[in-house]
Every structure is written in structure tokens, then in C-alpha cells.
Design a protein around this motif. Sequence first.
Motif, PDB file in Angstrom:
ATOM      1  N   TRP A 251     -32.524  -2.215  -5.553  1.00  0.00           N
ATOM      2  CA  TRP A 251     -33.737  -2.903  -5.089  1.00  0.00           C
ATOM      3  C   TRP A 251     -34.506  -2.045  -4.082  1.00  0.00           C
ATOM      4  CZ3 TRP A 251     -31.019  -8.250  -4.208  1.00  0.00           C
ATOM      5  CH2 TRP A 251     -31.071  -8.995  -5.393  1.00  0.00           C
ATOM      6  N   SER A 252     -33.725  -1.399  -3.200  1.00  0.00           N
ATOM      7  CA  SER A 252     -34.355  -0.615  -2.121  1.00  0.00           C
ATOM      8  C   SER A 252     -34.960   0.690  -2.645  1.00  0.00           C
ATOM      9  CB  SER A 252     -33.320  -0.286  -1.052  1.00  0.00           C
ATOM     10  OG  SER A 252     -32.367   0.622  -1.582  1.00  0.00           O
ATOM     11  N   GLY A 253     -34.584   1.075  -3.859  1.00  0.00           N
ATOM     12  CA  GLY A 253     -35.071   2.338  -4.404  1.00  0.00           C
ATOM     13  C   GLY A 253     -34.193   3.520  -4.040  1.00  0.00           C
ATOM     14  N   ALA A 254     -33.051   3.260  -3.363  1.00  0.00           N
ATOM     15  CA  ALA A 254     -32.175   4.365  -2.944  1.00  0.00           C
ATOM     16  C   ALA A 254     -31.531   5.036  -4.147  1.00  0.00           C
ATOM     17  CB  ALA A 254     -31.103   3.844  -1.982  1.00  0.00           C
ATOM     18  N   TYR A 255     -31.076   4.239  -5.120  1.00  0.00           N
ATOM     19  CA  TYR A 255     -30.385   4.787  -6.292  1.00  0.00           C
ATOM     20  C   TYR A 255     -30.871   4.080  -7.558  1.00  0.00           C
ATOM     21  CZ  TYR A 255     -27.232   6.460  -2.656  1.00  0.00           C
ATOM     22  OH  TYR A 255     -26.725   7.055  -1.542  1.00  0.00           O
ATOM     23  N   GLU A 256     -30.671   4.744  -8.692  1.00  0.00           N
ATOM     24  CA  GLU A 256     -31.081   4.148  -9.971  1.00  0.00           C
ATOM     25  C   GLU A 256     -29.922   3.580 -10.764  1.00  0.00           C
ATOM     26  OE1 GLU A 256     -33.528   6.987 -12.112  1.00  0.00           O
ATOM     27  OE2 GLU A 256     -35.264   5.826 -11.422  1.00  0.00           O
ATOM     28  N   THR A 257     -28.744   4.207 -10.628  1.00  0.00           N
ATOM     29  CA  THR A 257     -27.591   3.766 -11.413  1.00  0.00           C
ATOM     30  C   THR A 257     -26.390   3.598 -10.485  1.00  0.00           C
ATOM     31  OG1 THR A 257     -28.408   4.906 -13.363  1.00  0.00           O
ATOM     32  CG2 THR A 257     -26.061   4.329 -13.351  1.00  0.00           C
ATOM     33  N   VAL A 258     -25.879   2.374 -10.419  1.00  0.00           N
ATOM     34  CA  VAL A 258     -24.758   2.062  -9.513  1.00  0.00           C
ATOM     35  C   VAL A 258     -23.620   1.455 -10.334  1.00  0.00           C
ATOM     36  CG1 VAL A 258     -24.011   0.767  -7.476  1.00  0.00           C
ATOM     37  CG2 VAL A 258     -26.358   1.644  -7.597  1.00  0.00           C
ATOM     38  N   LEU A 259     -22.425   2.040 -10.178  1.00  0.00           N
ATOM     39  CA  LEU A 259     -21.233   1.492 -10.835  1.00  0.00           C
ATOM     40  C   LEU A 259     -20.500   0.610  -9.838  1.00  0.00           C
ATOM     41  CD1 LEU A 259     -19.159   1.524 -13.233  1.00  0.00           C
ATOM     42  CD2 LEU A 259     -18.079   3.476 -12.086  1.00  0.00           C
ATOM     43  N   VAL A 260     -20.210  -0.628 -10.253  1.00  0.00           N
ATOM     44  CA  VAL A 260     -19.486  -1.563  -9.384  1.00  0.00           C
ATOM     45  C   VAL A 260     -18.153  -1.887 -10.059  1.00  0.00           C
ATOM     46  CG1 VAL A 260     -19.602  -3.749  -8.134  1.00  0.00           C
ATOM     47  CG2 VAL A 260     -21.716  -2.525  -8.671  1.00  0.00           C
ATOM     48  N   VAL A 261     -17.066  -1.757  -9.305  1.00  0.00           N
ATOM     49  CA  VAL A 261     -15.732  -1.905  -9.900  1.00  0.00           C
ATOM     50  C   VAL A 261     -14.840  -2.754  -8.999  1.00  0.00           C
ATOM     51  CG1 VAL A 261     -13.739  -0.672 -10.847  1.00  0.00           C
ATOM     52  CG2 VAL A 261     -15.965   0.451 -10.807  1.00  0.00           C
ATOM     53  N   ALA A 262     -14.130  -3.712  -9.584  1.00  0.00           N
ATOM     54  CA  ALA A 262     -13.180  -4.539  -8.818  1.00  0.00           C
ATOM     55  C   ALA A 262     -11.829  -4.527  -9.517  1.00  0.00           C
ATOM     56  CB  ALA A 262     -13.697  -5.975  -8.714  1.00  0.00           C
ATOM     57  N   HIS A 263     -10.763  -4.610  -8.722  1.00  0.00           N
ATOM     58  CA  HIS A 263      -9.431  -4.697  -9.326  1.00  0.00           C
ATOM     59  C   HIS A 263      -8.476  -5.477  -8.425  1.00  0.00           C
ATOM     60  CE1 HIS A 263      -8.419  -1.255  -6.604  1.00  0.00           C
ATOM     61  NE2 HIS A 263      -7.266  -1.889  -6.558  1.00  0.00           N
ATOM     62  N   ALA A 264      -7.413  -6.009  -9.030  1.00  0.00           N
ATOM     63  CA  ALA A 264      -6.287  -6.600  -8.289  1.00  0.00           C
ATOM     64  C   ALA A 264      -5.133  -6.804  -9.258  1.00  0.00           C
ATOM     65  CB  ALA A 264      -6.676  -7.941  -7.661  1.00  0.00           C
ATOM     66  N   LYS A 265      -3.913  -6.746  -8.699  1.00  0.00           N
ATOM     67  CA  LYS A 265      -2.711  -7.019  -9.502  1.00  0.00           C
ATOM     68  C   LYS A 265      -1.834  -7.983  -8.708  1.00  0.00           C
ATOM     69  CE  LYS A 265      -0.524  -3.965 -12.002  1.00  0.00           C
ATOM     70  NZ  LYS A 265       0.283  -2.790 -12.406  1.00  0.00           N
ATOM     71  N   THR A 266      -1.899  -9.260  -9.072  1.00  0.00           N
ATOM     72  CA  THR A 266      -1.087 -10.225  -8.318  1.00  0.00           C
ATOM     73  C   THR A 266       0.390 -10.103  -8.678  1.00  0.00           C
ATOM     74  OG1 THR A 266      -1.483 -11.937  -9.969  1.00  0.00           O
ATOM     75  CG2 THR A 266      -2.932 -11.927  -8.050  1.00  0.00           C
ATOM     76  N   SER A 267       0.691  -9.405  -9.778  1.00  0.00           N
ATOM     77  CA  SER A 267       2.096  -9.251 -10.176  1.00  0.00           C
ATOM     78  C   SER A 267       2.854  -8.333  -9.221  1.00  0.00           C
ATOM     79  CB  SER A 267       2.192  -8.684 -11.599  1.00  0.00           C
ATOM     80  OG  SER A 267       1.723  -7.340 -11.620  1.00  0.00           O
ATOM     81  N   MET A 268       2.125  -7.608  -8.359  1.00  0.00           N
ATOM     82  CA  MET A 268       2.788  -6.648  -7.484  1.00  0.00           C
ATOM     83  C   MET A 268       3.604  -7.309  -6.379  1.00  0.00           C
ATOM     84  SD  MET A 268      -0.151  -3.749  -7.033  1.00  0.00           S
ATOM     85  CE  MET A 268       0.776  -2.753  -5.860  1.00  0.00           C
ATOM     86  N   ALA A 269       3.183  -8.497  -5.945  1.00  0.00           N
ATOM     87  CA  ALA A 269       3.857  -9.140  -4.817  1.00  0.00           C
ATOM     88  C   ALA A 269       3.633 -10.637  -4.920  1.00  0.00           C
ATOM     89  CB  ALA A 269       3.307  -8.613  -3.501  1.00  0.00           C
ATOM     90  N   ARG A 270       4.169 -11.385  -3.962  1.00  0.00           N
ATOM     91  CA  ARG A 270       3.954 -12.836  -3.973  1.00  0.00           C
ATOM     92  C   ARG A 270       2.576 -13.103  -3.365  1.00  0.00           C
ATOM     93  NH1 ARG A 270       9.756 -12.772  -2.884  1.00  0.00           N
ATOM     94  NH2 ARG A 270       9.387 -12.804  -0.645  1.00  0.00           N
ATOM     95  N   TYR A 271       1.614 -13.384  -4.246  1.00  0.00           N
ATOM     96  CA  TYR A 271       0.216 -13.472  -3.842  1.00  0.00           C
ATOM     97  C   TYR A 271      -0.013 -14.478  -2.716  1.00  0.00           C
ATOM     98  CZ  TYR A 271      -4.678 -14.781  -3.972  1.00  0.00           C
ATOM     99  OH  TYR A 271      -5.961 -15.087  -3.602  1.00  0.00           O
ATOM    100  N   GLN A 272       0.487 -15.717  -2.885  1.00  0.00           N
ATOM    101  CA  GLN A 272       0.208 -16.725  -1.859  1.00  0.00           C
ATOM    102  C   GLN A 272       0.784 -16.326  -0.502  1.00  0.00           C
ATOM    103  OE1 GLN A 272      -1.910 -18.965  -1.637  1.00  0.00           O
ATOM    104  NE2 GLN A 272      -2.476 -19.278  -3.764  1.00  0.00           N
TER     105      GLN A 272
END
Lengths: 352, 137
Positions: A96-117
Motif C-alpha cells: 500500500w505504501s509503495g515500498a515494495y511490489e511483491t511480498v511473500l507472507v509465510v506462517a508455520h506451526a507444529k503442535t505435534s512437537m510439544a504439549r500445545y496447551q
Amino acid sequence: MRHQVIIAGLGDTESALEDSRSIPEMVLAAVQTALADAGIDYGAIDSVVTASVDLFDGITASNIAVTEVVGAVMKPETRISADGLAAIAHGACQIWSGAYETVLVVAHAKTSMARYQELTQWAMDPIHVQPLGVDFLTCAGLQARLLAHGDAGADRRWAQIAADRRGRASRPLAPASSVEEILASKPVALPLRQGMCAPMGDGACAIVLRGAATGAQGPVLRGIGYDLEPHALGDRDLTHWHGLERALQRACKTAELQRAYAHFDFAEPSCLFAHEEELFTAAVKLREDTEISADGGLLAACVPVVAGMSRLATATRQLRGAEDGGRRALVHGTWGPVAQGQVVAILEGTPL
Amino acid sequence: MMREESIRIPFRFAAGRAGSRMLAALRDDKQILGSHCPVCVRTLAPARPFCPECGGENLKTVELGSGAVLVSWTDMPGRGLFALVRPDGADTAMIHKLLGQSGDFHIGARLRAVFAAERRGHIADLQGFEPDPGSAA
């Protein structure tokens, strides 16, 4: 004049109770799919925004484990330690600001790694609350009890919501079950039972945002808004999602839409517990013809952090598949105890 | 292949001025402290260093009652009962434990604070809240 943001590419791994890949391998799969979907390669990425939570990964600065696979080497990268939809908000602002034209957004998580709660206890106040053993599930139980007070039909309605959502999912992380089975499922934080909670798993999601000047095609990210409630549960009104109302108001303002007249064809809420869907619908006041959680939503399969971004991916697919193209979707994400943080995005399909 | 690990790192969390007063009062006087914000005209439980509403630091420390009202509660089998309780004299609720059986409680019930015999300046010096048999509510 603000630059227009296009959802140009999507990639996500199929949510699984346990994904045996390492985090970088899992993230790489999502990124490669998103780049192929957008028809670009790593060289076209101007900037990267990642979403991850150190506690869930068992590593501090959890973004540095994925620097290479998200294509962030010698590029500007920002890490958001909240829901992935908040990372989308930051990526959108860069365009929106015009700073960049192409932005990659990435999210991850693995709840199997530990006891999430158990990990979520470490998000609570370390002097007054964490030592008591309070986690996010405790907080949800306290909220559910307040909502069910004087409402004898509440638990049956919540069971119905969970059964409906899981029933429409192609690969839910918890087996589809009837209302009666959910009402008889294991009590976890009464009045909440296991069947009323989002089943947690592992996954990653990558989304390519591009400015309209690149010629990219796809749904337009019209508006974003977010909001935070106080941290202490006792300081909040737990019977309403006031934060969501404010976030939506802000999103409508950035989208230049009149809140009172804004109609959504699709809504993709982030509901970790069945009662949250009632809080969502009360806060956003949808029309009856709005389709909610087309793929079952988080009550069918939930990966924390990825959650809100997976809702954006689903809404984007809905808009891409709409016959007339010109539809509008409301996408929602939350983070923190009983949705302390709220974020919404408004998407519009391109009329054919 | 999976590498199994358990992360155990000792930490020290500063309770801060308000938190320290609160913990010392639990330990020394079996007393729950709150903070009154003169700007917002409300009393917060537990004691705070600043008002979460207006940000003001000019709060007055007040002694709250050992009686309380049950605002909400949840039963987590195997882990006990947790509650939001509003101590007498406070306008906000705090999270703590409930002592008793699930059937003993209902929203709006009168409660009383139970303190540990051995106290060390810790939130668990307040063991939790139990039904107040002296109250008809």
C-alpha cells in the motif's frame, strides 16, 4: 493514492496431526506451491513477512530457521509473533505504501512437537496467573461458562456448530461426530468438551501479495484492521468480541466501505472453540445468506499461527471459484488468551 | 527421526512494585490488595502498577475483602477448578483456583479466600476460594 494489493499466489501444506517433515521442509513445500501459483520465482520477491511463535517451535528467533526457504537471504524480512493474518496486514502495508511490489507472507506451526496447551501457560502473566497452571483452554472454559449462564441450550448449539463444521471438511483432524457424541465427549474445561474444541495439528501456509502494477491477477485485499483487548481476563467483557467489532470497523475504513452496508458473501472466521462462532456472528452481524467456513474452518482442522492465513487461503479460493467473480469475503484471525488479539481482512473478487 | 528434548531453564520474574506489595500482603497479612484509579473511579484486582484503562500511575493501594463473588468458573478434570472471582471492594475479577467440588458452585455464589499455612510471597499463598457457608447467596 494507495497501491492496490492482489492475492497473487497460494500454497499450503495439508494440515496433519503430525507432519513428519522438519519445519524448513514443511515451509518450503508451501512456499514452492505459492510461488508456482503466482507464476514467479524467488527473484521476484522484494520482501518477506513470516509468522511464527518461538515457544511452539522450541527455538528462539524461530524465523531464522526458515530464512533460506522463504527466500529472505539478503532481503528485508519481518517476523510477526501472532496470527498469520497479522503478518498479511504488515505485508499489505508494505505494498500500500509503495515500498515494495511483491511480498511473500509465510506462517508455520507444529503442535505435534510439544504439549500445545501447556505451552500456552507461558503466555500468561508470570506473577499472578501462570503459577496457577492457567492456560488458553482454562480461559476458554471460563468464557464458555459465562456465555452458557442462563442459557440452557448453549452446549447443544455449540455441539451442533462443531458437528456441522467438521461434517463439511474433506479431511478434518478430528473425526466427524454427531451432536450427541460431542455432548458426551471428554470434558476438558467444562462446559467445554473435547468435541467443541478445534483439533490442532501441523502445517504451513504461504501467500504472495503483489501490487496491481505488476499485472498480477486475483482477489483484491481491500482492507485490514486489527485490535487488542487487555491481557487480564478480569479486565475484559468476555461475553462479546468487542475487539473484533473495532477491527472490522477499521478494516471497513481502510477499504472505504460503509460498515453498516458492507455485505459479505463469504466469511472465514477463526474459531478455536464452538462458542466463538456465536461471538463472531454477533460481532460482525452477517446477513443470513453469507456462507460461513466453507471448508469447515478451524473447528475441523487448526494449525495455530497459520490459522488466520489458512482462512485467507480458503476465502481466496472461494472468490477465484465464484461464477461472477465480483464477490466479497471477510477473513478473520485471532491470537492470545480468548482471542485477545483480533485481525480482519476484506477481500474482493474481480468482476469478470 | 525425532530428537527428544525437554527444555528446563530456571527463570527469575520481577514482580514489580505493585506485584511485590501484593505478594508481601498475601504472605504477611493474609490480605488481598487492589488498586484504585481515581481517574476511572474503579478498583482493580489484583494490585497494579498502572491503570490498564487510562495508563495512569497515580493509583491508591487498597485492601480488598477476603470475601468474593464468583464471576465464572471452569472444571478441568485432573487439574481442578479455576475461576474468575471479584473480591469484595473490587470492580474487576481475578483468576484463581476454586476449592471444592464442581457441584458446590454457581455464578454469583459467595466465596471466601483460603490462605496457605506456610506462605512465601507467592500467588499460591492464596490457595484459592471456597464456598462461604455463612452466606445465603
